[in-house]
Design a protein around this motif. Structure first.
Motif, PDB file in Angstrom:
ATOM      1  N   THR A 284      -5.758   5.621  -2.500  1.00  0.00           N
ATOM      2  CA  THR A 284      -6.202   6.819  -1.778  1.00  0.00           C
ATOM      3  C   THR A 284      -7.695   7.082  -1.970  1.00  0.00           C
ATOM      4  OG1 THR A 284      -3.990   7.778  -2.051  1.00  0.00           O
ATOM      5  CG2 THR A 284      -5.794   9.285  -1.491  1.00  0.00           C
ATOM      6  N   GLY A 302      -7.288  -0.087   0.330  1.00  0.00           N
ATOM      7  CA  GLY A 302      -6.819   1.213   0.757  1.00  0.00           C
ATOM      8  C   GLY A 302      -5.523   1.115   1.553  1.00  0.00           C
ATOM      9  N   TRP A 303      -5.006   2.262   1.962  1.00  0.00           N
ATOM     10  CA  TRP A 303      -3.756   2.288   2.711  1.00  0.00           C
ATOM     11  C   TRP A 303      -3.871   1.527   4.032  1.00  0.00           C
ATOM     12  CZ3 TRP A 303       0.700   4.505   0.782  1.00  0.00           C
ATOM     13  CH2 TRP A 303       0.554   5.302  -0.362  1.00  0.00           C
TER      14      TRP A 303
END
Length: 414
Positions: A284, A302-303
């Motif tokens: 995040t 990251g996502w």
């Protein structure tokens, strides 16, 4: 007076006294001492190693939740930090003589035994690992002694808890314990999560690019000298295998409604949840790909980087779904009965003892002895209770009749 006497004797159906309770209490206290000693040993080494690394306490505290922070191997890994906390907490629970402490102690004992055995195998068989581990210092005796004590203490924990056995059910014997279905649901969830982790291990072994052979992987599980880079107290592959095996074993035990699974499941899933949450925090707050790798920072995806293909989505499903399963199982195990497997155990004396009716003297039915040959039959435990004898009022005067008078002492007709 019969009603007042009901509180002077143990009620029928109550659990029999446990003659092994003193010995079990001693085992729990001994295990508490051993587990807290193991936890304090890791803390002492962490404190000592700060004098030999460039990372400070602030870096270590930030690394507790941020996987991007690079620390020296001497400060161990997040898996070791989490299990150190588990050792200390389990020791306190065992000192309180709680049933959940037995399962948690068994899990910690098995895990620490495997970790110590692996480190000692590497020190004994791999010159490269031994040189990296103790070649640049004079702590050879201290390091080998520490891991040897971890091995002995963890083995003692396992033996003591196995010999202690299950404790008696807290609810009346012979009656089902409510909420045991939680064991079935939790067991199914743990098996699913364990199989998912096994699936990722298989995927790593069958990957065309960047994969490792099965022989190399399994050698690395038992010998740290086979690893490409030195890691103290277990690599990521080792700990992921620990999670997979633990979840599958505990899932099967939960499906069998074994009460020992409560503390063990809470412990391993709490550690797993911490690792997952820490990983997702890094996903995040990362600034990848703008972050540049350095000696102090590790690039973390990251996502968005996981949403480009199906495998990435499956990784996210494992992280998020595994965390939700961990929370659900921990909640269910905290509320599940402590002795679900013993819910249908008969009373120690055998037979079924129904509750005493109100107004019946204590021991009127429960204290009867079985009939002996040649003696008049005695009512069994399931015989209908006899109502207390109450003196009847005299009958009204009856008109004279021609028949003979009734014999004296007989009860009135009707």
């Amino acid at each position: 007076m019969a009603v007042l006497g009901q509180g002077t004797k143990g009620q029928p159906g109550a659990a029999a006294s446990d003659k092994f309770a003193p010995r079990r209490l001693g085992a729990y206290l001994a295990v508490a001492v051993l587990l807290t000693a193991l936890g304090r040993t890791v803390v002492v080494w962490l404190y000592y190693d700060f004098d030999y690394v460039s990372s400070g306490a602030d870096d270590f505290l930030k690394a507790l939740y941020d996987p991007r922070v690079m620390l020296e191997p001497e400060l161990f890994s997040p898996y070791v930090w989490a299990f150190t906390a588990a050792l200390l907490v389990t020791g306190v629970v065992a000192a309180m003589n709680r049933r959940a402490g037995r399962g948690a102690a068994l899990l910690c004992g098995f895990v620490m035994f495997a970790t110590a055995a692996r480190e000692l195998v590497g020190l004994a068989t791999s010159d490269q690992f031994r040189q990296w581990y103790i070649g640049g210092n004079d702590l050879e005796v201290a390091i080998i002694s520490s891991w040897s004590l971890v091995l002995l203490f963890s083995a003692a924990v396992v033996v003591l808890m196995l010999r202690a056995g299950e404790r008696p059910a807290a609810h009346p014997a012979g009656t089902p314990a409510g909420g045991t279905q939680a064991y079935l649901v939790a067991g199914g969830l743990m098996v699913v999560l364990g199989l998912a982790l096994v699936g990722w291990i298989v995927r790593m072994l069958t990957r065309d690019e960047g994969g490792v052979s099965a022989g190399q992987y399994f050698k690395g599980l038992v010998d740290p000298g086979e690893s490409f880079y030195p890691v103290l107290a277990g690599t990521t592959e080792f700990w992921e295998a620990v999670f997979a095996v633990s979840l599958l074993a505990l899932g099967v035990l939960a499906l069998l409604r074994r009460p020992v699974v409560r503390g063990a499941a809470i412990t391993v899933l709490a550690v797993y949840l911490y690792i997952n949450v820490r990983r997702m925090i890094g996903m995040t707050i990362t600034d990848y790909p703008n972050e540049v790798p350095s000696e102090r920072q590790i690039p973390v995806l990251g996502w968005d980087a996981y949403t480009e293909d199906l495998e990435g989505w499956l990784v996210l499903a494992t992280y998020v779904g595994g965390s939700l399963i961990a929370v659900a199982v921990i909640a269910m195990m905290l509320r599940a009965p402590e002795a679900g497997a013993e819910a249908y155990a008969p009373p120690a004396a055998g037979g079924r003892i129904p509750p005493q009716p109100v107004g019946q003297a204590v021991g009127q039915a429960a204290d009867r002895t079985p009939s002996q040959p040649g003696s008049p039959p005695q009512p069994g435990y399931d015989a209908a209770p006899q109502a207390p004898t109450i003196a009847a009022p005299p009958p009204p005067a009856a008109p004279p009749s021609a028949g003979p008078p009734p014999p004296p002492g007989s009860p009135p007709a009707g």
